[in-house]
Design an enzyme around this catalytic site. Structure first.
Site, short mmCIF file in Angstrom:
data_model
loop_
_atom_site.label_atom_id
_atom_site.label_comp_id
_atom_site.label_asym_id
_atom_site.label_seq_id
_atom_site.Cartn_x
_atom_site.Cartn_y
_atom_site.Cartn_z
N CYS A 196 -49.81 -20.64 39.08
CA CYS A 196 -50.38 -19.58 38.23
C CYS A 196 -50.06 -18.21 38.82
CB CYS A 196 -51.89 -19.74 38.11
SG CYS A 196 -52.66 -18.52 37.01
N CYS A 234 -57.13 -21.73 32.21
CA CYS A 234 -56.61 -20.37 32.37
C CYS A 234 -55.67 -20.05 31.21
CB CYS A 234 -55.86 -20.27 33.70
SG CYS A 234 -54.94 -18.73 33.93
N CYS A 288 -51.67 -19.50 32.84
CA CYS A 288 -50.81 -20.63 33.24
C CYS A 288 -50.99 -21.85 32.35
CB CYS A 288 -51.04 -21.00 34.70
SG CYS A 288 -52.69 -21.67 35.06
N CYS A 313 -35.08 -43.60 44.33
CA CYS A 313 -35.04 -43.33 45.77
C CYS A 313 -36.41 -42.97 46.32
CB CYS A 313 -34.02 -42.23 46.06
SG CYS A 313 -34.26 -40.71 45.13
#
Length: 348
Positions: A41, A68, A71, A319
């Site tokens: 954010c 928020c 974000c 992986c």
């Protein structure tokens, strides 16, 4: 709510750094404002004593925090700004459009803003991105038998030199005939742990990496030179299939992938290691030493680790399921917190 002091210290430091490797790993609730945010954010950072950390957005909501507005933690994380996202959507709505400065006014975005933000995100300006998209469509026409000169004119280039120069400047390859053209398509895929870059042709996948992976640009450049290909932004059926499979994977509803993978990249030993990685069942891990023994090379654990690190197709060549002999996570190009999150997801 997360209560371990060590984790709280770690997460607060990552919050201060706005570390993108921790996207989806934790959310922070701010007691003084009553909102909760993602790690990246851009808002001013709260004091540590005013923070509460949660593993999921749902936990933060249940603790009475509201999302928020900056974000937007309830949405899939992305590094694309609102302006860049709007412009990408505009290109996809009409990929053959030739853009002029006045066209940006329709979207309430300045030409300078478009240029600067695209350069920061994609390493090319908006006009170069849009041109690359047009050229990708043009070269598909050529591969399907449409004359080069006709495609050149359809793409808005009056001269063949301008057509070739535009392609060379953006993708580093020059089309001379339909037989010379080998084109890969690159697309941006949003996930819970942050955006990923996927590169494929119509048949196989060549690369899938988190976009913040260190050295990704060099990986793509090396691949382009080694395979003698051009790479343009866009999408195709294979990438659409991959996007659907990734969405199911991150939701935990399906852990299998049917997207075919390229076998062109890698040394013979790397290819053997990568194939062995694909044999590790979901929910299990192997050590580098165990893989070396399975390959009949018990002293080659270091070489196995190097081959593991050279893998360019995350998740589908898992992986992240390889750990150290002592049980420690070892390394991971996407970040160790992502590796831990993925293993926990698969363990569930």
């Amino acid at each position: 709510m997360i209560s371990q002091p060590a984790l709280i210290d770690e997460y607060y430091q990552m919050l201060l750094e706005k570390n993108s490797h921790y996207e989806g790993i934790f959310f922070v609730g701010v007691r003084t404002t009553g909102v909760f945010c993602r790690p990246t954010c851009p808002a001013k950072k709260p004091k540590k004593e005013n923070c509460e950390f949660f593993k999921t957005a749902q936990e933060a909501v249940l603790a009475s925090y509201r999302p928020c507005k900056r974000c937007q933690p309830l949405h899939t994380p992305t590094t694309l700004s609102a302006d860049v996202r709007k412009l990408v959507e505009a290109i996809e709505a009409d990929p053959e459009r030739k853009w002029r400065d006045r066209d940006f006014e329709e979207l309430s975005i300045s030409a300078n803003t478009a240029r600067r933000q695209f350069l920061k995100t994609f390493g090319m300006t908006f006009l170069e991105y849009a041109r690359a998209r047009r050229l990708g469509i043009a070269f598909n026409h050529i591969r399907n038998g449409k004359p080069l000169i006709e495609t050149q004119l359809d793409s808005g280039f009056e001269s063949s030199n301008g057509f070739r120069d535009a392609f060379t400047r953006i993708m580093g390859n020059v089309p001379r005939s339909s037989g010379d053209i080998r084109l890969l398509t690159a697309t941006w895929i949003e996930t819970k742990l942050g955006p990923m870059m996927a590169i494929a042709d119509d048949e196989v996948l060549y690369l899938l990496e988190f976009v913040d992976r260190r050295g990704l640009e060099n990986e793509i450049l090396t691949m382009r030179k080694k395979l003698n290909v051009a790479i343009v932004p866009g999408t195709n059926k294979l990438l659409q299939q991959l996007t659907t499979e990734l969405a199911a994977y991150f939701e935990g509803t399906s852990m299998t992938f049917q997207t075919p993978l390229s076998t062109e990249i890698g040394t013979p030993f790397q290819k053997v290691v990568w194939e062995q990685l694909r044999q590790i069942p979901v929910g299990e891990t192997r050590s580098y030493k165990e893989l070396a023994i399975q390959l009949g090379k018990p002293t080659a654990a270091r070489a196995v680790a190097q081959a593991n690190g050279a893998n360019q197709i995350a998740l589908l060549i898992p992986c992240h399921r390889v750990i150290n002999t002592d049980g420690q996570f070892g390394g991971y190009g996407g970040g160790l917190q992502r590796k831990a999150w993925l293993l926990e997801l698969e363990g569930q």
